[in-house]
Design a protein around this motif. Structure first.
Motif, PDB file in Angstrom:
ATOM      1  N   ASP A 162       0.860  -1.186   0.000  1.00  0.00           N
ATOM      2  CA  ASP A 162       0.000   0.000   0.000  1.00  0.00           C
ATOM      3  C   ASP A 162       0.901   1.241   0.000  1.00  0.00           C
ATOM      4  O   ASP A 162       1.818   1.333   0.830  1.00  0.00           O
ATOM      5  CB  ASP A 162      -0.883  -0.016   1.250  1.00  0.00           C
ATOM      6  N   PRO A 163       0.688   2.209  -0.911  1.00  0.00           N
ATOM      7  CA  PRO A 163       1.572   3.368  -1.005  1.00  0.00           C
ATOM      8  C   PRO A 163       1.748   4.144   0.304  1.00  0.00           C
ATOM      9  O   PRO A 163       2.871   4.523   0.656  1.00  0.00           O
ATOM     10  CB  PRO A 163       0.915   4.236  -2.076  1.00  0.00           C
ATOM     11  N   ALA A 164       0.681   4.382   1.031  1.00  0.00           N
ATOM     12  CA  ALA A 164       0.786   5.157   2.274  1.00  0.00           C
ATOM     13  C   ALA A 164       1.593   4.396   3.327  1.00  0.00           C
ATOM     14  O   ALA A 164       2.467   4.972   3.991  1.00  0.00           O
ATOM     15  CB  ALA A 164      -0.599   5.491   2.814  1.00  0.00           C
ATOM     16  N   THR A 165       1.325   3.122   3.469  1.00  0.00           N
ATOM     17  CA  THR A 165       2.041   2.293   4.446  1.00  0.00           C
ATOM     18  C   THR A 165       3.507   2.156   4.067  1.00  0.00           C
ATOM     19  O   THR A 165       4.402   2.274   4.915  1.00  0.00           O
ATOM     20  CB  THR A 165       1.386   0.899   4.543  1.00  0.00           C
ATOM     21  N   GLU A 166       3.769   1.924   2.789  1.00  0.00           N
ATOM     22  CA  GLU A 166       5.150   1.768   2.323  1.00  0.00           C
ATOM     23  C   GLU A 166       5.923   3.071   2.453  1.00  0.00           C
ATOM     24  O   GLU A 166       7.093   3.073   2.833  1.00  0.00           O
ATOM     25  CB  GLU A 166       5.169   1.267   0.877  1.00  0.00           C
ATOM     26  N   ALA A 167       5.286   4.189   2.178  1.00  0.00           N
ATOM     27  CA  ALA A 167       5.956   5.486   2.311  1.00  0.00           C
ATOM     28  C   ALA A 167       6.351   5.740   3.766  1.00  0.00           C
ATOM     29  O   ALA A 167       7.440   6.255   4.033  1.00  0.00           O
ATOM     30  CB  ALA A 167       5.061   6.597   1.793  1.00  0.00           C
ATOM     31  N   GLN A 168       5.508   5.350   4.692  1.00  0.00           N
ATOM     32  CA  GLN A 168       5.848   5.496   6.118  1.00  0.00           C
ATOM     33  C   GLN A 168       7.036   4.616   6.476  1.00  0.00           C
ATOM     34  O   GLN A 168       7.942   5.048   7.192  1.00  0.00           O
ATOM     35  CB  GLN A 168       4.644   5.147   6.987  1.00  0.00           C
TER      36      GLN A 168
END
Length: 156
Positions: free
Chosen positions: A108-114
């Motif tokens: 997931d982009p948001a989770t991976e970015a974190q």
């Protein structure tokens, strides 16, 4: 993608603007911002150039290495494929290595970015950087790194 990053950076106010460099940026508080970005790309993104990556954001500072008589980029270089980090300036005894943080494109982009932002900032020498800028500006810069990584992942 570069225009989206420039728009995101242009929304930032205060001291953090001094730490954010990207192409296509219409206004920056430092006159030599394009040169700083170019130097950071060459300095931190040597491997990225070989892999034909596109640099999108440099969030960081430049340090003058008095022994090597050269300027070093210290901070985070986000490309369209990964993230490159120099945690601290080199010392007279030991050069500071650039490390990479790869993206998990299936996450997931948001989770991976974190996750990427957390890994990137985990060993960054904040005490050194805080002698040149504020803690709030540094935190803001890492937040922009996270946002740009999320943008890259969402566009993939």
């Amino acid at each position: 993608m570069a225009r989206l990053v420039a728009r995101l950076v242009s929304l930032r106010k205060g001291a953090v603007r001094h730490l954010l460099f990207c192409p296509d940026l219409a206004w920056h508080p430092l006159e030599d911002h394009a040169e700083v970005f170019s130097l950071a790309c060459a300095d931190l993104g040597e491997d990225a150039v070989l892999l034909d990556e596109t640099p999108l954001l440099f969030a960081g500072l430049q340090a003058k290495n008095l022994f090597a008589r050269r300027v070093e980029s210290v901070g985070f270089l986000v490309t369209d494929q990964g993230l490159y980090v120099r945690d601290a300036p080199s010392t007279p005894v030991e050069p500071a290595e650039v490390r990479s943080v790869e993206f998990d494109w299936s996450a997931d982009p948001a989770t991976e970015a974190q996750r990427v932002a957390r890994l990137a900032g985990a060993t960054f020498d904040r005490r050194w950087a805080e002698t040149l800028t504020s803690r709030e500006a540094l935190q803001g810069a890492v937040e922009v790194v996270r946002e740009v990584v999320e943008l890259v992942l969402a566009e993939a």
